[in-house]
Design a protein around this motif. Structure first.
Motif, PDB file in Angstrom:
ATOM      1  N   GLU A 185     -13.656   6.341  -7.572  1.00 50.02           N
ATOM      2  CA  GLU A 185     -12.983   7.428  -8.277  1.00 50.02           C
ATOM      3  C   GLU A 185     -14.022   8.294  -8.983  1.00 50.02           C
ATOM      4  O   GLU A 185     -15.182   7.905  -9.124  1.00 50.02           O
ATOM      5  CB  GLU A 185     -11.969   6.867  -9.269  1.00 50.02           C
ATOM      6  N   LYS A 186     -13.583   9.467  -9.428  1.00 48.74           N
ATOM      7  CA  LYS A 186     -14.519  10.446 -10.018  1.00 48.74           C
ATOM      8  C   LYS A 186     -15.314   9.852 -11.175  1.00 48.74           C
ATOM      9  O   LYS A 186     -16.526  10.037 -11.282  1.00 48.74           O
ATOM     10  CB  LYS A 186     -13.745  11.676 -10.508  1.00 48.74           C
ATOM     11  N   GLN A 187     -14.620   9.147 -12.048  1.00 45.15           N
ATOM     12  CA  GLN A 187     -15.247   8.706 -13.287  1.00 45.15           C
ATOM     13  C   GLN A 187     -16.061   7.426 -13.130  1.00 45.15           C
ATOM     14  O   GLN A 187     -16.856   7.102 -14.000  1.00 45.15           O
ATOM     15  CB  GLN A 187     -14.175   8.469 -14.362  1.00 45.15           C
ATOM     16  N   GLY A 188     -15.874   6.729 -12.005  1.00 44.31           N
ATOM     17  CA  GLY A 188     -16.503   5.414 -11.884  1.00 44.31           C
ATOM     18  C   GLY A 188     -17.563   5.302 -10.820  1.00 44.31           C
ATOM     19  O   GLY A 188     -18.571   4.627 -11.005  1.00 44.31           O
ATOM     20  N   GLY A 189     -17.341   5.938  -9.675  1.00 41.64           N
ATOM     21  CA  GLY A 189     -18.280   5.787  -8.564  1.00 41.64           C
ATOM     22  C   GLY A 189     -18.374   4.332  -8.146  1.00 41.64           C
ATOM     23  O   GLY A 189     -17.369   3.669  -7.892  1.00 41.64           O
ATOM     24  N   SER A 190     -19.594   3.820  -8.111  1.00 38.17           N
ATOM     25  CA  SER A 190     -19.806   2.430  -7.702  1.00 38.17           C
ATOM     26  C   SER A 190     -19.241   1.427  -8.703  1.00 38.17           C
ATOM     27  O   SER A 190     -19.007   0.272  -8.356  1.00 38.17           O
ATOM     28  CB  SER A 190     -21.308   2.167  -7.505  1.00 38.17           C
ATOM     29  N   ASP A 191     -19.016   1.854  -9.932  1.00 43.06           N
ATOM     30  CA  ASP A 191     -18.430   0.969 -10.940  1.00 43.06           C
ATOM     31  C   ASP A 191     -16.915   0.973 -10.776  1.00 43.06           C
ATOM     32  O   ASP A 191     -16.181   1.628 -11.533  1.00 43.06           O
ATOM     33  CB  ASP A 191     -18.827   1.442 -12.337  1.00 43.06           C
ATOM     34  N   VAL A 192     -16.444   0.237  -9.774  1.00 39.56           N
ATOM     35  CA  VAL A 192     -15.014   0.298  -9.441  1.00 39.56           C
ATOM     36  C   VAL A 192     -14.131  -0.303 -10.528  1.00 39.56           C
ATOM     37  O   VAL A 192     -12.931  -0.031 -10.574  1.00 39.56           O
ATOM     38  CB  VAL A 192     -14.728  -0.383  -8.081  1.00 39.56           C
ATOM     39  N   ARG A 193     -14.715  -1.116 -11.407  1.00 42.05           N
ATOM     40  CA  ARG A 193     -13.905  -1.683 -12.490  1.00 42.05           C
ATOM     41  C   ARG A 193     -13.468  -0.613 -13.485  1.00 42.05           C
ATOM     42  O   ARG A 193     -12.583  -0.843 -14.315  1.00 42.05           O
ATOM     43  CB  ARG A 193     -14.666  -2.803 -13.191  1.00 42.05           C
ATOM     44  N   ALA A 194     -14.101   0.570 -13.408  1.00 38.89           N
ATOM     45  CA  ALA A 194     -13.697   1.687 -14.266  1.00 38.89           C
ATOM     46  C   ALA A 194     -12.557   2.497 -13.655  1.00 38.89           C
ATOM     47  O   ALA A 194     -12.175   3.530 -14.206  1.00 38.89           O
ATOM     48  CB  ALA A 194     -14.903   2.596 -14.524  1.00 38.89           C
ATOM     49  N   ASN A 195     -12.022   2.044 -12.522  1.00 42.30           N
ATOM     50  CA  ASN A 195     -10.940   2.779 -11.864  1.00 42.30           C
ATOM     51  C   ASN A 195      -9.733   2.929 -12.786  1.00 42.30           C
ATOM     52  O   ASN A 195      -9.420   2.023 -13.586  1.00 42.30           O
ATOM     53  CB  ASN A 195     -10.499   2.043 -10.592  1.00 42.30           C
ATOM     54  N   THR A 196      -9.041   4.061 -12.653  1.00 39.42           N
ATOM     55  CA  THR A 196      -7.861   4.325 -13.480  1.00 39.42           C
ATOM     56  C   THR A 196      -6.562   4.408 -12.675  1.00 39.42           C
ATOM     57  O   THR A 196      -5.491   4.579 -13.264  1.00 39.42           O
ATOM     58  CB  THR A 196      -8.043   5.646 -14.249  1.00 39.42           C
ATOM     59  N   THR A 197      -6.624   4.310 -11.357  1.00 39.06           N
ATOM     60  CA  THR A 197      -5.400   4.300 -10.545  1.00 39.06           C
ATOM     61  C   THR A 197      -4.540   3.109 -10.967  1.00 39.06           C
ATOM     62  O   THR A 197      -5.031   1.974 -11.074  1.00 39.06           O
ATOM     63  CB  THR A 197      -5.741   4.209  -9.049  1.00 39.06           C
ATOM     64  N   VAL A 198      -3.271   3.358 -11.198  1.00 38.01           N
ATOM     65  CA  VAL A 198      -2.358   2.356 -11.761  1.00 38.01           C
ATOM     66  C   VAL A 198      -1.411   1.845 -10.671  1.00 38.01           C
ATOM     67  O   VAL A 198      -0.901   2.621  -9.859  1.00 38.01           O
ATOM     68  CB  VAL A 198      -1.548   2.955 -12.927  1.00 38.01           C
ATOM     69  N   ALA A 199      -1.189   0.537 -10.676  1.00 35.53           N
ATOM     70  CA  ALA A 199      -0.242  -0.099  -9.755  1.00 35.53           C
ATOM     71  C   ALA A 199       0.914  -0.686 -10.561  1.00 35.53           C
ATOM     72  O   ALA A 199       0.704  -1.584 -11.383  1.00 35.53           O
ATOM     73  CB  ALA A 199      -0.935  -1.182  -8.956  1.00 35.53           C
ATOM     74  N   ARG A 200       2.127  -0.179 -10.333  1.00 38.21           N
ATOM     75  CA  ARG A 200       3.310  -0.666 -11.049  1.00 38.21           C
ATOM     76  C   ARG A 200       4.137  -1.552 -10.112  1.00 38.21           C
ATOM     77  O   ARG A 200       4.525  -1.117  -9.024  1.00 38.21           O
ATOM     78  CB  ARG A 200       4.158   0.520 -11.529  1.00 38.21           C
ATOM     79  N   PRO A 201       4.401  -2.799 -10.511  1.00 36.83           N
ATOM     80  CA  PRO A 201       5.170  -3.701  -9.643  1.00 36.83           C
ATOM     81  C   PRO A 201       6.565  -3.164  -9.364  1.00 36.83           C
ATOM     82  O   PRO A 201       7.221  -2.595 -10.248  1.00 36.83           O
ATOM     83  CB  PRO A 201       5.229  -5.007 -10.439  1.00 36.83           C
ATOM     84  N   LEU A 202       7.024  -3.353  -8.127  1.00 36.84           N
ATOM     85  CA  LEU A 202       8.380  -3.007  -7.727  1.00 36.84           C
ATOM     86  C   LEU A 202       9.238  -4.267  -7.653  1.00 36.84           C
ATOM     87  O   LEU A 202       8.733  -5.384  -7.835  1.00 36.84           O
ATOM     88  CB  LEU A 202       8.354  -2.287  -6.378  1.00 36.84           C
ATOM     89  N   ALA A 203      10.480  -4.104  -7.349  1.00 31.21           N
ATOM     90  CA  ALA A 203      11.409  -5.239  -7.356  1.00 31.21           C
ATOM     91  C   ALA A 203      11.055  -6.263  -6.287  1.00 31.21           C
ATOM     92  O   ALA A 203      11.137  -7.484  -6.519  1.00 31.21           O
ATOM     93  CB  ALA A 203      12.838  -4.733  -7.159  1.00 31.21           C
ATOM     94  N   GLU A 204      10.652  -5.800  -5.108  1.00 32.21           N
ATOM     95  CA  GLU A 204      10.298  -6.720  -4.030  1.00 32.21           C
ATOM     96  C   GLU A 204       8.964  -7.379  -4.318  1.00 32.21           C
ATOM     97  O   GLU A 204       7.976  -6.701  -4.635  1.00 32.21           O
ATOM     98  CB  GLU A 204      10.230  -5.966  -2.700  1.00 32.21           C
ATOM     99  N   ALA A 205       8.914  -8.682  -4.226  1.00 30.62           N
ATOM    100  CA  ALA A 205       7.705  -9.425  -4.550  1.00 30.62           C
ATOM    101  C   ALA A 205       6.516  -8.921  -3.717  1.00 30.62           C
ATOM    102  O   ALA A 205       6.627  -8.738  -2.498  1.00 30.62           O
ATOM    103  CB  ALA A 205       7.911 -10.913  -4.291  1.00 30.62           C
ATOM    104  N   GLY A 206       5.396  -8.692  -4.416  1.00 37.53           N
ATOM    105  CA  GLY A 206       4.167  -8.289  -3.734  1.00 37.53           C
ATOM    106  C   GLY A 206       4.050  -6.815  -3.444  1.00 37.53           C
ATOM    107  O   GLY A 206       3.041  -6.385  -2.869  1.00 37.53           O
ATOM    108  N   THR A 207       5.073  -6.028  -3.817  1.00 38.51           N
ATOM    109  CA  THR A 207       5.028  -4.584  -3.571  1.00 38.51           C
ATOM    110  C   THR A 207       4.846  -3.825  -4.876  1.00 38.51           C
ATOM    111  O   THR A 207       5.290  -4.274  -5.940  1.00 38.51           O
ATOM    112  CB  THR A 207       6.288  -4.090  -2.851  1.00 38.51           C
ATOM    113  N   TYR A 208       4.195  -2.665  -4.767  1.00 37.49           N
ATOM    114  CA  TYR A 208       3.837  -1.885  -5.951  1.00 37.49           C
ATOM    115  C   TYR A 208       3.953  -0.403  -5.648  1.00 37.49           C
ATOM    116  O   TYR A 208       4.040   0.020  -4.485  1.00 37.49           O
ATOM    117  CB  TYR A 208       2.397  -2.184  -6.377  1.00 37.49           C
TER     118      TYR A 208
END
Length: 544
Positions: A185-208
C-alpha cells in the motif's frame, strides 16, 4: 551503369531460428544433473521443444509486439457500466497461452516439476519477460493456498492446469485460472504490517468484506488474488475472486495502470476494494506466515528471470562477436573483447547454475533442503538480480551503436534488468531477511554450510573464501550495517562452490580467481589474461 551506394556487409544476422535450450550448455547440464534418469529423456525433449519455440521468428515477433503495444485500462463499457478490465494486444495472449501450455504454472503437479519449470521459465523470460508475472504469481500461489485444504482442493487444479482461458467468468466454469497478488500500500510499501485495508467478517464463516486501496496489484486481469488486510485479530491473508460464483463481478476497482520503466507488456495496477467479497486463507493474524511461501517462490522466479535476461544478453553479445569483423578479424577472437565476453559468460552461468540448484531443492522437499532454501533464496535474490543490470548494459555495449538501437532488442533487456531486484522485496529487504534467518533459524545456516562444504578442497580460493565467510558469521554484532556485504559473500561463495563441483575447470577457475580470489577489476573484461577465456566464451556461444 549506376553505382550502388548501399551494399550491406559486416552486419550480424539475427539470432533466430535456433533451440534456446540446446544452445545453452549450462542450462542443459543443470537439467541433466537435477532430473532423475527415468524422467530425463522426457524433460529434455520437452525443454528442447520449448527452446525451439522460444527461438522461432514468430514467437520472438510476438514478444516485440507485446512490448510495443502495452495494455490499456477500460474502467467502463460504452453504456457507462463499471467493468474494470485490462485490454492486451493479441500477441500477449498468444505468449501467455504458450507459457501455460508449457507447464510454467504446473510445477507442483508434475515430477521434477520445479527444475523443468525453472528451465522453461528461464528460457521464456528471454522471449518477453512481461508475461512472466502472471505465470509466476499463479505458480507461487499454490503453497499459500495449501494452508487451507478446502481452498487448495478447489483452486489448485485450476492453477496447475496447462490450459489458458482468458475469459472473465466464475473460476469454477474454467479449465484453467491465473492468480495475482496485492500486498503493498502507499503508506507501507515493503512494510506490509502497516497496511490499512480493513477486512470485516460476514455471516458466512471464513468470508469477509474488504475496504481499502492497494498501491501495487500484480496481474490485475487474473481470476483470483491473494490480498493482505487487517482483520479483527490482525493482518490476514485473503483470496479475492475476480468474478463471483453467481457470475457477477466482484468489486475490484482498477484506478490506473502503472507507467513503468520496463516490463511494459505486463499490467501492474492500483486497485480499490469497496465492499469486496473475500475468503480467508489461513488463520486471522497470520497473514505474513500464510503468504510467505508464495513470496519465497516468486523470489526464486526473480532469480530465474534475471538469469534468463542475462543469458539472452550474453548470447546476443557473443553472437555479435562471432559474426562482426573489426581491425582485421572477428571480434570474438580479439583478446580484449574475448575477456569481456568471458566475464559476462561467467556471470550468466553462475546465475543459471544457482537458480536450477534452488529449483531442485523445491523438488526434493526434504527438511534439509527447506532449511537451505530459507537462507539461499533471499541471498540469491539479492545478488543475482543486482548483477543483471550491469550484465545487460555491458552486453549492449558489446554491440556498439547497434546495441543502443531498439531493433537490436538490447534496450528492452536493459530496461527490464532492474525489475527483479525491486519486485518481491528490494535489496535491503532481502539482506534483512537473511539476517533473520541467521538469527532465528540455525538449521538454515547449517544447511548452507553443508552445501558449500561439499566443494571444499577443490579450489584454494574457494576454501579461503569459506574460511573468511565463517569469520564474518562468527561476529554478528552490528551486522545490519554490513548486511549487504555479508549477503553478497554468501551468494558468491555458494555460486563458487556449485561451479567448482559442476562446471568445466576453465569456468570454475575463472570464477574463483576473479569473484573469490580478488584478481578482478571494477568492470567486466578485467579477468586475468592467463585464463582459458576462449573456452569460457565458446561454452556460452549460442550455436544454432
Amino acid at each position: 551503369m549506376a553505382r550502388t551506394t548501399h551494399t550491406v556487409t559486416n552486419q550480424t544476422p539475427p539470432l533466430v531460428g535456433y533451440d534456446v535450450f540446446g544452445a545453452d550448455r549450462a542450462l542443459v547440464a543443470a537439467v541433466e544433473r537435477h532430473v532423475a534418469p527415468g524422467l530425463l529423456d522426457q524433460a529434455l525433449d520437452e525443454l528442447s521443444g520449448l527452446g525451439r519455440t522460444c527461438g522461432s521468428a514468430q514467437v520472438q515477433e510476438w514478444g516485440v509486439l507485446a512490448n510495443d503495444n502495452p495494455p490499456g485500462l477500460r474502467t467502463h463499457d460504452r453504456h457507462g457500466r463499471r467493468i474494470d478490465e485490462v485490454e492486451f494486444h493479441p500477441a500477449w495472449h498468444r505468449l501467455l497461452g504458450k507459457g501455460v501450455a508449457a507447464g510454467l504454472t504446473a510445477a507442483w503437479a508434475r515430477p521434477a516439476g520445479h527444475v523443468r519449470r525453472a528451465a522453461g521459465f528461464l528460457m521464456w523470460t528471454q522471449v518477453e519477460a512481461g508475461n512472466g508475472c502472471p505465470l509466476s504469481m499463479t505458480h507461487a500461489a499454490v503453497p499459500a493456498l495449501r494452508t487451507d485444504p478446502d481452498l487448495a482442493a478447489e483452486w489448485e487444479p485450476r492453477l496447475t492446469s496447462m490450459i489458458y482461458d482468458r475469459d472473465l467468468r466464475p473460476a469454477g466454469q474454467k479449465a484453467g485460472a491465473l492468480f495475482g497478488m496485492a500486498m503493498t500500500e502507499k503508506q507501507g510499501g515493503s512494510d506490509v504490517r502497516a497496511n490499512t485495508t480493513v477486512a470485516r467478517p460476514l455471516a458466512e464463516a471464513g468470508t469477509y468484506e474488504l475496504t481499502g486501496h492497494k498501491w501495487f496489484c500484480s496481474a490485475p486481469m487474473s481470476d483470483g488474488f491473494l490480498v493482505l488486510a487487517q482483520a479483527p485479530e490482525g493482518l490476514t491473508c485473503f483470496l479475492v475472486p475476480r468474478v463471483l460464483a453467481d457470475g457477477s463481478r466482484n468489486v475490484f476497482l482498477l484506478q490506473r495502470l502503472k507507467d513503468k520503466l520496463g516490463n511494459r507488456s505486463n499490467a501492474s495496477a492500483e486497485v480499490e476494494f469497496d465492499g469486496t467479497w473475500a475468503r480467508r486463507v489461513g488463520e486471522e493474524g497470520l497473514g505474513v506466515r500464510t503468504i510467505i511461501e508464495m513470496v519465497a517462490a516468486t523470489r526464486l522466479d526473480c532469480v530465474l528471470g534475471s538469469a534468463g535476461l542475462m543469458r539472452q544478453a550474453v548470447a546476443q553479445a557473443i553472437h555479435h562477436g562471432a559474426h562482426r569483423e573489426a581491425f582485421g578479424g572477428k571480434l570474438i577472437d580479439k583478446p580484449l573483447m574475448r575477456n569481456v565476453l568471458a566475464d559476462l559468460a561467467l556471470e550468466s552461468e553462475a546465475a543459471t547454475t544457482l537458480g536450477l540448484r534452488l529449483a531442485a531443492a523445491y523438488d526434493d522437499g526434504g527438511e534439509q533442503e527447506r532449511a537451505f532454501l530459507r537462507l539461499a533464496v533471499p541471498a540469491a535474490k539479492y545478488w543475482v538480480t543486482k548483477r543483471c543490470t550491469p550484465v545487460a548494459v555491458e552486453a549492449a555495449e558489446c554491440l556498439g551503436g547497434n546495441g543502443y538501437v531498439e531493433e537490436s532488442g538490447l534496450p528492452r533487456l536493459v530496461r527490464e534488468s532492474p525489475l527483479n531486484s525491486i519486485w518481491e522485496g528490494a535489496g535491503n529487504v532481502q539482506a534483512l531477511d537473511v539476517l533473520r534467518a541467521l538469527r532465528r533459524e540455525p538449521d538454515a545456516l547449517n544447511a548452507y554450510l553443508q552445501e558449500v562444504g561439499r566443494a571444499r578442497g577443490a579450489d584454494h580460493r574457494l576454501d579461503t573464501a569459506i574460511k573468511n565467510l565463517l569469520t564474518e558469521l562468527a561476529d554478528l554484532e552490528g551486522v545490519e550495517a554490513r548486511a549487504r556485504r555479508l549477503v553478497e559473500r554468501l551468494a558468491l561463495v555458494l555460486q563458487g562452490a556449485l561451479l567448482v563441483r559442476y562446471a568445466p575447470p576453465e569456468v570454475s577457475d575463472a570464477f574463483c580467481g576473479s569473484r573469490l580470489g580478488g584478481d578482478w577489476g571494477a568492470s567486466f573484461g578485467t579477468l586475468p589474461h592467463t585464463l582459458d577465456l576462449a573456452s569460457v566464451v565458446e561454452r556460452a556461444r549460442p550455436v544454432r
